[in-house]
Design an enzyme around this catalytic site. Sequence first.
Site, mmCIF file in Angstrom:
data_model
loop_
_atom_site.group_PDB
_atom_site.id
_atom_site.type_symbol
_atom_site.label_atom_id
_atom_site.label_comp_id
_atom_site.label_asym_id
_atom_site.label_seq_id
_atom_site.Cartn_x
_atom_site.Cartn_y
_atom_site.Cartn_z
ATOM 1 N N CYS A 1 40.166 43.517 40.654
ATOM 2 C CA CYS A 1 40.842 43.512 39.348
ATOM 3 C C CYS A 1 40.035 42.800 38.261
ATOM 4 O O CYS A 1 40.290 42.984 37.077
ATOM 5 C CB CYS A 1 42.231 42.899 39.482
ATOM 6 S SG CYS A 1 43.289 43.879 40.555
ATOM 7 N N HIS B 1 44.437 41.241 32.379
ATOM 8 C CA HIS B 1 44.593 42.224 33.453
ATOM 9 C C HIS B 1 46.089 42.441 33.694
ATOM 10 O O HIS B 1 46.868 41.478 33.731
ATOM 11 C CB HIS B 1 43.908 41.692 34.720
ATOM 12 C CG HIS B 1 44.233 42.484 35.928
ATOM 13 N ND1 HIS B 1 43.960 43.832 36.021
ATOM 14 C CD2 HIS B 1 44.833 42.146 37.096
ATOM 15 C CE1 HIS B 1 44.370 44.281 37.197
ATOM 16 N NE2 HIS B 1 44.909 43.273 37.863
ATOM 17 N N ASN C 1 49.339 48.617 37.769
ATOM 18 C CA ASN C 1 48.040 47.948 37.929
ATOM 19 C C ASN C 1 46.991 49.005 38.285
ATOM 20 O O ASN C 1 47.000 49.547 39.389
ATOM 21 C CB ASN C 1 48.161 46.891 39.034
ATOM 22 C CG ASN C 1 46.866 46.113 39.249
ATOM 23 O OD1 ASN C 1 45.826 46.463 38.697
ATOM 24 N ND2 ASN C 1 46.935 45.079 40.060
#
Length: 334
Positions: free
Chosen positions: A115, A255, A285
């Site tokens: 990520c 993020h 995500n």
Amino acid sequence: MSQRRAAITALGIHVPERVVTNADLEKIVDTSDEWIRTRTGIHQRHVVEKGTPTSVIAALAAQDALRRRGIGADEIDLIVVATVTPDMAFPATACLVQERIGATKAWGFDVSAACSGFTYALTVGAQFVESRAHSKVLVIGADVMTSILDYTDRTTCVLFGDGAGAVILEPREDGTGLLDFAHEVDGSGATYLNMPAGGSLLPPSHETVDQRLHFVKQQGQHVFKYAVRKFADQSEKILLRNDLTGTDVDLFVAHQANIRIIEAAQHRMGLPDSKVVKNIDRYGNTTAATIPLALGTALDEKRLRAGELVLLAAVGAGFTVGTVLLRWSGVPWD
Ligand SMILES: CC(C)(COP(=O)(O)OP(=O)(O)OC[C@H]1O[C@@H](n2cnc3c(N)ncnc32)[C@H](O)[C@@H]1OP(=O)(O)O)[C@@H](O)C(=O)NCCC(=O)NCCS
């Protein structure tokens, strides 16, 4: 003239058309729209048609960036792709993107930082621009997370979606561009978030398939606590060493893993909603793609103007932590 910096001069994004809502997931795992919304902030996610690899969506995002910038792929010197879902273990997805878009003079490689991948790839790409080795670098964050999700595991399959974002980095000497970065890894986090099999540790076998080891595994609560702490600590660190505070930040682009993680960092830095991008409701995500997709959302909402101070922050598997401070140079966006 101020110092030569690498600046984002174009942004391109690609999200697949197909949408999977929380209600759709209710039909395949024991979950509820209410649980997903309240625990994560996710309402829906976009997913590729089965069999579409990362290189395809990465190339579409790259082509969007090139079109907006009005340059050909043959002008690109270097391609850096951040992904944890490469088409194959090798060759690198950057090579496949190079071929797909016709970036005839570019070299390239992949960055694996989960990520935090986009923040790492951006920093790596910037070094080649600042050092004068290159003048046009394509940085892509792309993941087809649905290719590694276990749709019998409700604790992970509801969290992720597919997507890609690309930026072009070019030199600027007007004070805009990347100002600083603060990255960190903590390998003791490896056990809390990983995909156990398929590498040299556990090569694919009947057993690894039977044990469902080719999927994302996560101890969510541990990752959650680490992410909440690190988002805020690392953001404060990079601001402090640049003699800045939260009030100096014009836009915080975090993020998008969980709305509660983003809001915890937002509150610790004392940022109002107007300075924080949140689009996790639409995309979930998307791992390496969340930050460029969030930049796209900010541009759509006309919340990002040339000269503004932008803070990017991410936490991911590894653990990896990435923060980038930049002064926005403005990009073509229609
Ligand atoms: C995954 C995450 C959303 C789970 O939220 P949480 O509030 O920590 O929830 P917990 O894991 O404590 O689980 C609480 C309960 O919900 C249940 N649950 C988990 N997933 C569920 C789902 N999709 N639907 C319904 N219930 C679910 C659990 O089984 C547990 O039930 P129990 O109390 O009966 O055991 C959260 O921990 C998170 O976002 N972690 C970080 C994720 C992340 O950032 N990952 C990417 C790297 S950046």
